[in-house]
Design a protein around this motif. Sequence first.
Motif, short mmCIF file in Angstrom:
data_model
loop_
_atom_site.label_atom_id
_atom_site.label_comp_id
_atom_site.label_asym_id
_atom_site.label_seq_id
_atom_site.Cartn_x
_atom_site.Cartn_y
_atom_site.Cartn_z
N LEU A 106 0.89 -1.24 -0.15
CA LEU A 106 -0.02 0.01 -0.04
C LEU A 106 0.86 1.12 0.08
CD1 LEU A 106 -2.57 -1.13 2.60
CD2 LEU A 106 -2.80 -1.19 -0.08
N GLU A 107 0.31 2.60 -0.36
CA GLU A 107 1.05 3.62 -0.32
C GLU A 107 1.52 4.28 0.85
OE1 GLU A 107 2.71 6.93 -2.29
OE2 GLU A 107 1.56 5.10 -3.26
N GLU A 108 0.52 4.16 1.83
CA GLU A 108 0.86 4.72 3.36
C GLU A 108 1.54 3.44 4.06
OE1 GLU A 108 -1.68 6.07 7.03
OE2 GLU A 108 -2.07 6.68 4.95
N ASP A 109 2.54 3.77 4.64
CA ASP A 109 3.43 2.70 5.42
C ASP A 109 2.38 2.00 6.52
OD1 ASP A 109 5.57 3.08 4.16
OD2 ASP A 109 6.48 4.44 5.57
N ALA A 110 2.66 0.68 6.71
CA ALA A 110 1.92 0.02 7.76
C ALA A 110 2.34 0.64 9.08
CB ALA A 110 2.41 -1.56 7.71
N GLN A 111 1.25 0.67 10.14
CA GLN A 111 1.47 1.03 11.58
C GLN A 111 2.46 0.18 12.24
OE1 GLN A 111 -2.89 1.17 12.78
NE2 GLN A 111 -2.54 3.46 12.52
N ALA A 112 2.74 -0.89 11.87
CA ALA A 112 3.63 -1.59 12.74
C ALA A 112 4.05 -2.80 11.79
CB ALA A 112 2.95 -2.41 13.94
N GLN A 113 5.24 -3.60 12.21
CA GLN A 113 6.00 -4.57 11.48
C GLN A 113 6.21 -5.76 12.47
OE1 GLN A 113 9.37 -2.71 10.09
NE2 GLN A 113 8.54 -2.34 7.99
N VAL A 114 6.10 -6.75 11.93
CA VAL A 114 6.45 -7.93 12.85
C VAL A 114 7.63 -8.74 12.30
CG1 VAL A 114 5.98 -10.24 13.65
CG2 VAL A 114 4.05 -8.60 13.66
N HIS A 115 8.78 -8.80 12.76
CA HIS A 115 10.00 -9.62 12.61
C HIS A 115 9.89 -10.76 13.20
CE1 HIS A 115 11.55 -5.71 10.97
NE2 HIS A 115 10.80 -5.18 11.90
N VAL A 116 9.98 -11.88 12.68
CA VAL A 116 10.19 -13.27 13.18
C VAL A 116 11.35 -13.97 12.98
CG1 VAL A 116 9.33 -15.60 13.43
CG2 VAL A 116 7.62 -13.69 12.89
N SER A 117 12.24 -14.27 13.98
CA SER A 117 13.27 -15.04 13.65
C SER A 117 13.32 -16.50 14.20
CB SER A 117 14.60 -14.49 14.50
OG SER A 117 14.67 -13.11 13.73
N VAL A 118 13.27 -17.44 13.49
CA VAL A 118 13.25 -18.97 14.02
C VAL A 118 14.65 -19.38 14.32
CG1 VAL A 118 12.49 -21.04 13.51
CG2 VAL A 118 10.99 -19.16 12.53
N SER A 119 14.76 -19.69 15.49
CA SER A 119 16.07 -20.56 15.80
C SER A 119 16.11 -21.93 15.72
CB SER A 119 16.57 -20.09 17.13
OG SER A 119 15.59 -20.66 18.20
N ARG A 120 14.75 -22.56 15.65
CA ARG A 120 14.71 -23.97 15.63
C ARG A 120 13.44 -24.44 14.84
NH1 ARG A 120 16.00 -25.19 20.58
NH2 ARG A 120 18.19 -25.32 20.01
N MET A 121 13.33 -25.03 13.81
CA MET A 121 12.15 -25.73 13.34
C MET A 121 12.46 -27.12 12.89
SD MET A 121 9.61 -24.04 10.40
CE MET A 121 10.54 -24.63 8.89
N VAL A 122 12.09 -28.13 13.86
CA VAL A 122 12.61 -29.40 13.67
C VAL A 122 11.49 -30.51 13.98
CG1 VAL A 122 14.39 -31.18 14.54
CG2 VAL A 122 15.08 -28.62 14.56
N ALA A 123 11.40 -31.43 12.91
CA ALA A 123 10.74 -32.59 13.23
C ALA A 123 11.39 -33.53 14.10
CB ALA A 123 10.26 -33.15 12.06
N ARG A 124 11.27 -33.91 15.34
CA ARG A 124 11.81 -34.51 16.23
C ARG A 124 11.61 -36.04 16.06
NH1 ARG A 124 15.42 -31.30 18.67
NH2 ARG A 124 14.96 -29.21 19.21
#
Length: 186
Positions: A106-124
């Motif tokens: 969109l033309e106008e910036d978003a009011q907030a941003q979410v930054h996700v950092s995954v350190s582990r994504m494992v099928a155990r």
Amino acid sequence: MSFKFHRILPFALILAACGAEPRYLIDPPVQSGTSRLQVSTLEVMDVSLPAYAEASEILLEGEDGALTQVDNALWADDSRRAVTLAIAEQIGRASSAAVAPEPWPLEEDAQAQVHVSVSRMVARANGTLSLDGQFAVSSYDRVVRERIQRFAITVPMASADPAGIAQATGAAIAELSSQITASLSR
């Protein structure tokens, strides 16, 4: 002309063999409800994944802790893209906000941003899928309080085959999306 054919044939066979592996979607269950968020627009930044989770191969942890490829199984989409889109869709469906992945459309910036950092994504090996890391909420105009929040999500896998791993991955992403939505709720 036959010389060119003999040079091309091995490459054609290799390419044909590559297309035979089944591909699996990261497809979270549909969220229900409408939470009122503190923001009306939210941008989900590209999710940061560990190198092994960015690979196209579906991996399973062995008893010795080694991650090995599940035979003949690949993710259907780029993992980073799939996880980012799934989070944006889940938050958008479960909330009152307009939510989109980066780049913000969109033309106008978003009011907030979410930054996700995954350190582990494992099928155990124990029959669960672990999704650990942190997410940060940022807001240039300080519409919401900026914060960093850790997450540690464990969901059971119905099976250790590619379909079971894909289903558990989707469920873990849905849970993460619910946690992000709850953190932004009024």
